[in-house]
Scaffold this motif. Structure first.
Motif, short mmCIF file in Angstrom:
data_model
loop_
_atom_site.label_atom_id
_atom_site.label_comp_id
_atom_site.label_asym_id
_atom_site.label_seq_id
_atom_site.Cartn_x
_atom_site.Cartn_y
_atom_site.Cartn_z
N MET A 1 4.64 19.04 11.30
CA MET A 1 3.75 19.90 11.44
C MET A 1 4.97 21.24 11.13
O MET A 1 5.98 20.89 11.52
CB MET A 1 3.42 19.96 12.81
N GLN A 2 4.35 22.41 10.72
CA GLN A 2 5.15 23.27 10.46
C GLN A 2 5.68 24.28 11.34
O GLN A 2 4.50 24.78 11.70
CB GLN A 2 4.89 24.20 8.82
N PHE A 3 6.57 24.33 11.26
CA PHE A 3 6.98 25.79 12.68
C PHE A 3 7.85 26.76 11.60
O PHE A 3 9.21 27.22 10.79
CB PHE A 3 8.19 25.28 13.85
N MET A 4 7.70 27.97 11.79
CA MET A 4 8.40 29.46 11.52
C MET A 4 9.53 29.47 13.01
O MET A 4 9.35 29.51 14.01
CB MET A 4 8.12 30.31 11.57
N LEU A 5 10.47 29.64 12.22
CA LEU A 5 11.52 29.83 13.49
C LEU A 5 12.23 31.48 12.79
O LEU A 5 13.22 31.41 11.99
CB LEU A 5 13.10 28.89 13.45
N MET A 6 11.92 32.55 14.08
CA MET A 6 12.32 33.81 13.11
C MET A 6 13.20 34.49 14.28
O MET A 6 12.97 33.39 15.90
CB MET A 6 11.27 34.64 13.37
N ILE A 7 14.69 34.45 13.14
CA ILE A 7 15.62 34.77 14.10
C ILE A 7 15.58 36.59 14.59
O ILE A 7 16.01 37.45 13.48
CB ILE A 7 17.18 34.43 13.22
N ASN A 8 15.61 36.86 16.34
CA ASN A 8 15.54 37.89 16.52
C ASN A 8 16.41 38.43 16.70
O ASN A 8 17.03 37.38 17.97
CB ASN A 8 14.77 38.00 16.91
N GLU A 9 17.33 39.11 15.66
CA GLU A 9 19.06 39.73 16.77
C GLU A 9 19.45 41.13 16.76
O GLU A 9 18.55 41.91 15.59
CB GLU A 9 19.83 38.88 16.07
N ASP A 10 20.38 41.58 17.10
CA ASP A 10 20.57 42.87 17.18
C ASP A 10 21.69 42.89 16.23
O ASP A 10 23.10 42.92 16.68
CB ASP A 10 21.10 42.95 18.20
N GLU A 11 21.82 43.99 15.21
CA GLU A 11 22.75 44.01 13.99
C GLU A 11 23.69 44.08 13.86
O GLU A 11 24.89 44.61 13.11
CB GLU A 11 21.20 44.93 13.08
N SER A 12 23.84 45.37 15.07
CA SER A 12 25.04 46.61 15.73
C SER A 12 25.97 45.38 15.58
O SER A 12 27.88 45.34 15.94
CB SER A 12 24.42 47.24 16.46
N VAL A 13 25.72 43.56 15.70
CA VAL A 13 27.42 43.67 16.56
C VAL A 13 27.84 43.00 15.12
O VAL A 13 29.09 42.67 15.38
CB VAL A 13 26.90 41.76 17.26
N TYR A 14 27.56 43.10 13.83
CA TYR A 14 28.11 43.17 12.85
C TYR A 14 28.65 44.27 12.09
O TYR A 14 29.33 44.32 10.75
CB TYR A 14 26.61 42.68 12.25
N ALA A 15 28.94 45.21 12.66
CA ALA A 15 29.72 46.28 12.27
C ALA A 15 30.46 46.67 12.53
O ALA A 15 31.16 45.73 13.69
CB ALA A 15 28.47 47.94 13.58
N GLY B 1 32.84 42.92 13.56
CA GLY B 1 31.63 42.17 13.22
C GLY B 1 31.09 41.23 11.60
O GLY B 1 30.99 41.08 10.87
N ALA B 2 32.30 41.95 11.05
CA ALA B 2 32.62 41.47 9.31
C ALA B 2 32.56 40.12 9.81
O ALA B 2 32.72 38.68 8.85
CB ALA B 2 33.14 41.82 8.54
N ALA B 3 33.88 39.77 10.84
CA ALA B 3 34.33 38.62 11.08
C ALA B 3 33.02 37.36 11.46
O ALA B 3 32.71 36.24 11.07
CB ALA B 3 35.71 38.67 12.02
N LEU B 4 32.75 38.05 12.24
CA LEU B 4 31.49 37.62 13.17
C LEU B 4 30.57 37.14 11.65
O LEU B 4 29.17 36.54 11.70
CB LEU B 4 30.97 38.54 13.96
N MET B 5 29.54 37.63 11.17
CA MET B 5 29.12 37.80 10.10
C MET B 5 29.22 36.19 9.01
O MET B 5 28.94 35.60 8.77
CB MET B 5 28.83 38.79 9.19
N GLU B 6 30.67 36.16 8.95
CA GLU B 6 31.48 35.00 8.24
C GLU B 6 30.89 33.83 9.06
O GLU B 6 30.63 32.78 9.07
CB GLU B 6 32.97 35.75 8.07
N GLN B 7 31.45 34.18 10.53
CA GLN B 7 30.98 33.09 10.95
C GLN B 7 29.93 32.62 11.27
O GLN B 7 29.34 31.39 11.36
CB GLN B 7 31.90 33.11 12.68
N VAL B 8 28.53 33.35 11.47
CA VAL B 8 27.54 33.32 11.43
C VAL B 8 26.70 32.30 9.95
O VAL B 8 26.14 31.32 10.51
CB VAL B 8 26.73 34.52 12.13
N LEU B 9 27.17 33.33 9.31
CA LEU B 9 26.75 32.20 7.52
C LEU B 9 27.38 31.28 7.54
O LEU B 9 26.09 30.60 7.21
CB LEU B 9 27.36 33.21 6.49
N ALA B 10 28.62 30.88 8.18
CA ALA B 10 29.20 29.54 7.89
C ALA B 10 28.24 28.24 9.11
O ALA B 10 27.66 27.20 8.15
CB ALA B 10 30.29 28.69 8.05
#
Length: 119
Positions: free
Chosen positions: A1-15, A19-28
Motif C-alpha cells: 500500500m502506498q503512503f504519502m509522507l508530507m513534510i510540513n515545517e517552519d521554513e524560518s529555521v533555515y534563515a 539556518g544554512a548549517a541546519l539545512m546541510e544537516q537536514v539534507l544529509a
C-alpha cells in the motif's frame, strides 16, 4: 500500500548562517533516509519543494475560483517536500515517517488513493 509522507515545517529555521548549517544537516538526513529505504527494499519517490513564497493557490467556493499567492493555508508551517513509499501497513509508514529529519514541524502520513480505485 502506498503512503504519502508530507513534510510540513517552519521554513524560518533555515534563515541566516545557523539556518544554512541546519539545512546541510537536514539534507544529509534525507540522503541517509533514502539510502535506508533502498537498503530495506522499500519502493519510494520524493522531492524537495521550493519555498512556500513561490506557491500559487487556487481556492474554490461553489463555482467561484480565486487565485492567491502563497501556500494553501494561513500557517507558519509549509509543505516542504514529500515521500511516497510503498509499504505493508500504516504502522510501517509511521516508522519511516519518524525517521524524516524535521527541525520544527510535522509529518502528515496519508494513504494514496489510486486513480480508478473504489473506496
Amino acid at each position: 500500500m502506498q503512503f504519502m509522507l508530507m513534510i510540513n515545517e517552519d521554513e524560518s529555521v533555515y534563515a541566516g548562517p545557523e539556518g544554512a548549517a541546519l539545512m546541510e544537516q537536514v539534507l544529509a538526513g534525507h540522503m541517509k533516509l533514502a539510502e535506508d529505504l533502498v537498503a530495506a527494499g522499500v519502493p519510494f519517490s520524493g522531492e524537495r519543494l521550493k519555498p512556500a513564497a513561490t506557491a500559487t493557490t487556487l481556492r474554490f467556493d461553489n463555482g467561484t475560483t480565486t487565485l492567491h499567492d502563497g501556500p494553501f493555508a494561513e500557517t507558519h508551517e509549509e509543505l516542504g517536500g514529500f515521500y511516497i513509499i510503498d509499504v505493508a501497513s500504516l504502522d510501517e509508514a509511521l516508522e519511516w515517517a519518524r525517521r524524516i529529519p524535521v527541525p520544527k514541524g510535522g509529518i502528515e502520513v496519508r494513504p494514496v488513493w489510486p486513480m480508478g480505485a473504489e473506496g
